[in-house]
Design an enzyme around this catalytic site. Structure first.
Site, PDB file in Angstrom:
ATOM      1  N   GLU A 128       0.848  -1.193   0.000  1.00 22.20           N
ATOM      2  CA  GLU A 128       0.000   0.000   0.000  1.00 22.20           C
ATOM      3  C   GLU A 128       0.879   1.236   0.000  1.00 22.20           C
ATOM      4  OE1 GLU A 128      -2.727  -0.287   3.297  1.00 22.20           O
ATOM      5  OE2 GLU A 128      -3.606  -2.137   2.473  1.00 22.20           O
ATOM      6  N   GLU A 248       8.132 -16.805  -4.093  1.00 21.90           N
ATOM      7  CA  GLU A 248       8.340 -15.512  -4.767  1.00 21.90           C
ATOM      8  C   GLU A 248       9.825 -15.136  -4.682  1.00 21.90           C
ATOM      9  OE1 GLU A 248       5.860 -12.310  -3.385  1.00 21.90           O
ATOM     10  OE2 GLU A 248       7.015 -10.791  -4.470  1.00 21.90           O
ATOM     11  N   LEU A 343      32.598  -2.375 -18.175  1.00 18.96           N
ATOM     12  CA  LEU A 343      33.450  -2.861 -19.263  1.00 18.96           C
ATOM     13  C   LEU A 343      32.923  -2.453 -20.649  1.00 18.96           C
ATOM     14  CD1 LEU A 343      34.364  -6.398 -17.870  1.00 18.96           C
ATOM     15  CD2 LEU A 343      35.902  -4.439 -18.127  1.00 18.96           C
ATOM     16  N   HIS A 344      31.692  -1.983 -20.703  1.00 18.09           N
ATOM     17  CA  HIS A 344      31.139  -1.487 -21.970  1.00 18.09           C
ATOM     18  C   HIS A 344      31.487  -0.008 -22.185  1.00 18.09           C
ATOM     19  CE1 HIS A 344      28.577  -5.083 -21.951  1.00 18.09           C
ATOM     20  NE2 HIS A 344      28.093  -4.752 -23.136  1.00 18.09           N
ATOM     21  N   GLY A 345      32.076   0.644 -21.188  1.00 16.37           N
ATOM     22  CA  GLY A 345      32.303   2.079 -21.328  1.00 16.37           C
ATOM     23  C   GLY A 345      30.979   2.806 -21.536  1.00 16.37           C
ATOM     24  N   GLY A 369       9.539  -8.110  -3.437  1.00 12.69           N
ATOM     25  CA  GLY A 369       9.523  -9.431  -2.801  1.00 12.69           C
ATOM     26  C   GLY A 369      10.152  -9.363  -1.416  1.00 12.69           C
TER      27      GLY A 369
HETATM   28  C1  LIG Z   1       8.606  -2.762  -9.846  1.00  9.31           C
HETATM   29  C2  LIG Z   1       7.922  -3.181  -8.590  1.00  9.31           C
HETATM   30  C3  LIG Z   1       6.950  -4.176  -8.647  1.00  9.31           C
HETATM   31  C4  LIG Z   1       6.265  -4.545  -7.499  1.00  9.31           C
HETATM   32  N1  LIG Z   1       5.255  -5.488  -7.585  1.00  9.31           N
HETATM   33  C5  LIG Z   1       4.470  -5.724  -6.496  1.00  9.31           C
HETATM   34  C6  LIG Z   1       3.304  -6.548  -6.596  1.00  9.31           C
HETATM   35  O1  LIG Z   1       3.000  -7.101  -7.655  1.00  9.31           O
HETATM   36  N2  LIG Z   1       2.527  -6.694  -5.492  1.00  9.31           N
HETATM   37  C7  LIG Z   1       2.819  -6.104  -4.308  1.00  9.31           C
HETATM   38  O2  LIG Z   1       2.072  -6.277  -3.353  1.00  9.31           O
HETATM   39  N3  LIG Z   1       3.936  -5.331  -4.165  1.00  9.31           N
HETATM   40  C8  LIG Z   1       4.746  -5.120  -5.236  1.00  9.31           C
HETATM   41  N4  LIG Z   1       5.860  -4.316  -5.125  1.00  9.31           N
HETATM   42  C9  LIG Z   1       6.144  -3.712  -3.836  1.00  9.31           C
HETATM   43  C10 LIG Z   1       7.430  -4.220  -3.166  1.00  9.31           C
HETATM   44  O3  LIG Z   1       7.263  -5.504  -2.667  1.00  9.31           O
HETATM   45  C11 LIG Z   1       7.782  -3.189  -2.084  1.00  9.31           C
HETATM   46  O4  LIG Z   1       8.234  -2.027  -2.772  1.00  9.31           O
HETATM   47  C12 LIG Z   1       8.847  -3.680  -1.121  1.00  9.31           C
HETATM   48  O5  LIG Z   1       8.350  -4.703  -0.308  1.00  9.31           O
HETATM   49  C13 LIG Z   1       9.388  -2.555  -0.220  1.00  9.31           C
HETATM   50  O6  LIG Z   1       8.349  -1.831   0.357  1.00  9.31           O
HETATM   51  P1  LIG Z   1       8.333  -0.217   0.268  1.00  9.31           P
HETATM   52  O7  LIG Z   1       8.520   0.128  -1.183  1.00  9.31           O
HETATM   53  O8  LIG Z   1       7.099   0.283   0.914  1.00  9.31           O
HETATM   54  O9  LIG Z   1       9.609   0.229   1.036  1.00  9.31           O
HETATM   55  P2  LIG Z   1       9.682   0.605   2.597  1.00  9.31           P
HETATM   56  O10 LIG Z   1       9.043  -0.466   3.391  1.00  9.31           O
HETATM   57  O11 LIG Z   1       9.178   1.997   2.761  1.00  9.31           O
HETATM   58  O12 LIG Z   1      11.256   0.577   2.851  1.00  9.31           O
HETATM   59  C14 LIG Z   1      12.114   1.725   2.711  1.00  9.31           C
HETATM   60  C15 LIG Z   1      13.507   1.339   3.204  1.00  9.31           C
HETATM   61  O13 LIG Z   1      13.431   1.004   4.587  1.00  9.31           O
HETATM   62  C16 LIG Z   1      14.084  -0.249   4.773  1.00  9.31           C
HETATM   63  N5  LIG Z   1      13.488  -1.000   5.882  1.00  9.31           N
HETATM   64  C17 LIG Z   1      12.191  -1.353   6.028  1.00  9.31           C
HETATM   65  N6  LIG Z   1      12.029  -2.064   7.152  1.00  9.31           N
HETATM   66  C18 LIG Z   1      13.260  -2.171   7.711  1.00  9.31           C
HETATM   67  C19 LIG Z   1      13.758  -2.799   8.886  1.00  9.31           C
HETATM   68  N7  LIG Z   1      12.962  -3.471   9.721  1.00  9.31           N
HETATM   69  N8  LIG Z   1      15.087  -2.714   9.165  1.00  9.31           N
HETATM   70  C20 LIG Z   1      15.929  -2.020   8.327  1.00  9.31           C
HETATM   71  N9  LIG Z   1      15.515  -1.419   7.201  1.00  9.31           N
HETATM   72  C21 LIG Z   1      14.195  -1.488   6.897  1.00  9.31           C
HETATM   73  C22 LIG Z   1      13.888  -1.007   3.465  1.00  9.31           C
HETATM   74  O14 LIG Z   1      14.817  -2.070   3.332  1.00  9.31           O
HETATM   75  C23 LIG Z   1      14.097   0.125   2.490  1.00  9.31           C
HETATM   76  O15 LIG Z   1      15.489   0.282   2.252  1.00  9.31           O
HETATM   77  C24 LIG Z   1       6.576  -3.956  -6.256  1.00  9.31           C
HETATM   78  C25 LIG Z   1       7.575  -2.976  -6.208  1.00  9.31           C
HETATM   79  C26 LIG Z   1       8.239  -2.577  -7.338  1.00  9.31           C
HETATM   80  C27 LIG Z   1       9.269  -1.505  -7.241  1.00  9.31           C
END
Ligand SMILES: Cc1cc2nc3c(=O)[nH]c(=O)nc-3n(C[C@H](O)[C@H](O)[C@H](O)COP(=O)(O)OP(=O)(O)OC[C@H]3O[C@@H](n4cnc5c(N)ncnc54)[C@H](O)[C@@H]3O)c2cc1C
Length: 385
Positions: A128, A248, A343-345, A369
């Site tokens: 979300e 996944e 390596l592709h520059g 994931g």
């Molecule tokens: C191209 C793409 C496709 C996607 N497809 C789907 C999909 O089909 N269905 C779906 O449901 N989701 C999907 N996602 C969502 C994806 O799973 C989430 O983006 C991901 O789980 C991270 O959540 P967030 O983006 O809210 O990051 P956040 O949770 O806001 O994290 C921000 C940063 O905080 C860090 N962080 C969070 N918790 C901790 C902790 N406890 N300790 C230390 N660091 C922490 C994270 O590692 C990250 O660096 C997709 C995302 C992308 C970019």
């Protein structure tokens, strides 16, 4: 080292998939990237080829295989060619296990034939705008009507792969408040028909990579979801996610490993041709050492992937092991692809070179994931830390 994870049938299937990609995907892939999605009728072709039905039981129109290795072959071959099948990887690798494990007989009869043919495309919506890593914090709600016939769904999801094309989406929503002892309690899964009133697809998101995959925002405003579309039991959704996230993560590990291998292949061809200071880039010791180090790391990732694939087919891959495979393979791919681009520059930075697309596509593997940091948390917990 010879890989023992695949047998002759897998290798024959690999040839078929490779030929299909060369004929049907490579020539038009740039158009898909420009459009931000694969065309909807391409999924019908995948259905016809039998790719969606591999693990669907025969009585519902599939071939009834009980192994994830077929999907792994497809993932390896798309990565090898530097392309994707749009958002359809989610349809098979992520959504199908939920339908198979928690769908009732009536639901399977209703959903699986369309799943296998590609007539009904599936996506999964967990994330979300306000919560990704911390899934227990989700705010989308589903309230059972007084007469018990339907749930009223309200909320929003984002980053949903396949969200534009999807005909049904597995939506995670709160059906009860979390308890003091368990923040994860109260989440349920619904297989929502995307044509229902109040269901809306928002923006198709403009991404750094994976440009042929439709990633969308979704919103639900008083969507009346039939009670018969609840998947499994009410309030048990979080444990269902826990059961299926390892697959996944394995799928992402396989893709990342294969992207690293593809990067080495593309780079070896490039450095053999490119002449600098009167000699091929391949002749510099630095090039040999960099590619050799990339190969050693990628071989290690291959070994991890193969062990994880065997363990998963045997039903033994734990959440921590899947997290470990994802963490390792995605971090290896990140390093390898970056070195190969170097390596592709300057040409490596140009989108017309496959290494540029691999660089952009690979970046998300350490985020979706579950992020690398979340993978480390899962592994640390399994170590009692
Ligand atoms: C191209 C793409 C496709 C996607 N497809 C789907 C999909 O089909 N269905 C779906 O449901 N989701 C999907 N996602 C969502 C994806 O799973 C989430 O983006 C991901 O789980 C991270 O959540 P967030 O983006 O809210 O990051 P956040 O949770 O806001 O994290 C921000 C940063 O905080 C860090 N962080 C969070 N918790 C901790 C902790 N406890 N300790 C230390 N660091 C922490 C994270 O590692 C990250 O660096 C997709 C995302 C992308 C970019």
């Amino acid at each position: 080292m010879r890989r023992s994870v695949y047998n002759e049938d897998h290798e024959a299937f690999r040839e078929t998939v490779r030929a299909f990609i060369e004929a049907e995907v490579v020539p038009v892939y740039d158009e898909w990237c420009a459009a931000g999605q694969a065309p909807r009728d391409f999924y019908g072709k995948l259905g016809e080829l039998g790719i969606f039905g591999i693990e669907v039981p025969e009585e519902y129109g599939g071939s009834g295989q009980k192994s994830f290795k077929w999907q792994a072959v497809i993932t390896e071959e798309t990565a090898r060619a530097g392309v994707s099948f749009g958002g359809s990887g989610v349809h098979v690798a992520l959504c199908l296990p939920y339908l198979l494990a928690y769908g009732s007989e009536e639901q399977k009869k209703r959903w699986l034939p369309g799943f296998a043919s590609g007539a009904t495309m599936y996506a999964i919506a967990m994330t979300e705008p306000g919560t990704g890593s911390d899934l227990a914090g989700m705010r989308t709600t589903a309230k059972l009507s007084e007469d018990g016939t339907h749930y009223v769904l309200n909320g929003a999801k984002t980053f949903i792969t396949g969200g534009v094309h999807a005909d049904r989406v597995i939506v995670c929503a709160r059906t009860a408040a979390p308890t003091e002892q368990d923040r994860r309690h109260g989440i349920s899964l619904f297989v929502v028909d995307t044509t229902l009133p109040g269901y809306a697809v928002g923006r198709k998101l403009d991404k750094l990579g994976l440009r042929a995959s439709d990633t969308a925002e979704l919103s639900f405003s008083d969507v009346r979801v039939p009670a018969g579309d609840l998947l499994g039991e009410e309030n048990k959704g979080f444990s269902y996610l826990g059961q299926n996230l390892p697959q996944e993560r394995l799928a992402i590990a396989v893709g990342a490993y294969a992207q690293a291998a593809a990067a080495i292949r593309f780079t070896q061809a490039y450095v053999a041709e490119r002449v600098v200071f009167g000699q091929p880039v391949a002749s510099f010791q630095n090039t040999k050492f960099e590619l050799a180090a990339c190969k050693a790391e990628t071989d290690a990732a291959e070994a991890v992937v193969d062990r994880a694939l065997q363990a998963h087919d045997a039903g033994e891959l734990t959440a921590a092991e899947a997290a470990s495979a994802k963490l390792f393979c995605t971090e290896v791919a990140h390093r390898v692809i970056d070195k190969c681009l170097q390596l592709h520059g300057g040409y490596g930075y140009m989108n017309e070179y496959p290494i540029a697309r691999l660089y952009a596509d690979n970046r998300v593997n350490r985020i979706y994931g579950g992020t690398s940091e979340v993978m480390k948390s899962i592994i640390a917990k399994s170590m009692g830390l």
